[in-house]
Design a protein around this motif. Structure first.
Motif: not given
Length: 154
Positions: A48-68
């Motif tokens: 279930n590889a997550v994207t760099e955008d998901d990492f960034a979103a979570m670090r910024a206290h946001k909901i990740p939106t990547g497909p995985n």
């Protein structure tokens, strides 16, 4: 980078949430939670590889939106035994796991919060027992309601 995501995933796994901005949580408790999250996250990362955008979103206290992201979160929950084979959150398991790390005085607030977010088990989801959609609903509940239960910004 993975360590930061693991910390966030530990938050998702309910007990980790209580490390966020809560002075009553000790460094030892934080270390235990992070260790669990890293272990479960490593197990789930391959499938279930997550994207760099998901990492960034979570670090910024946001909901990740990547497909995985939803299935990664579901995998972490399952590895932690916090999601059953039926794709539902197991709040009792979360409390049992919490008892191995947290003190009795901390568990009442955790129990109240888990009871509130357990409402996601009543929502009809399109992926059934896969649990990905429900895992994301649980994550959102935790994120959106943490401050109401005194757990700061998640």
């Amino acid at each position: 980078m993975f360590r930061a995501f693991a910390i966030i995933c530990s938050s998702l796994c309910f007990i980790g949430l209580f490390c966020s901005n809560n002075a009553a949580v000790t460094e030892e408790q934080k270390t235990q939670v992070i260790g669990l999250a890293e272990t479960f996250g490593q197990m789930c990362r391959k499938d279930n590889a997550v994207t760099e955008d998901d990492f960034a979103a979570m670090r910024a206290h946001k909901i990740p939106t990547g497909p995985n992201a939803p299935c990664f979160i579901a995998c972490v929950l399952r590895k932690a035994t916090l999601m059953g084979d039926d794709g539902k959150i197991r709040k009792e398991q979360a409390l049992e796991l919490g008892k191995t790390i947290f003190q009795e005085s901390q568990l009442k607030k955790i129990d109240d919060f888990l009871n509130f977010c357990a409402q996601v088990n009543t929502v009809n989801v399109s992926d059934g027992s896969n649990g990905c959609e429900r895992a994301m609903l649980a994550y959102k509940c935790l994120k959106e309601n943490a401050s109401k239960y005194g757990f700061g910004d998640f």
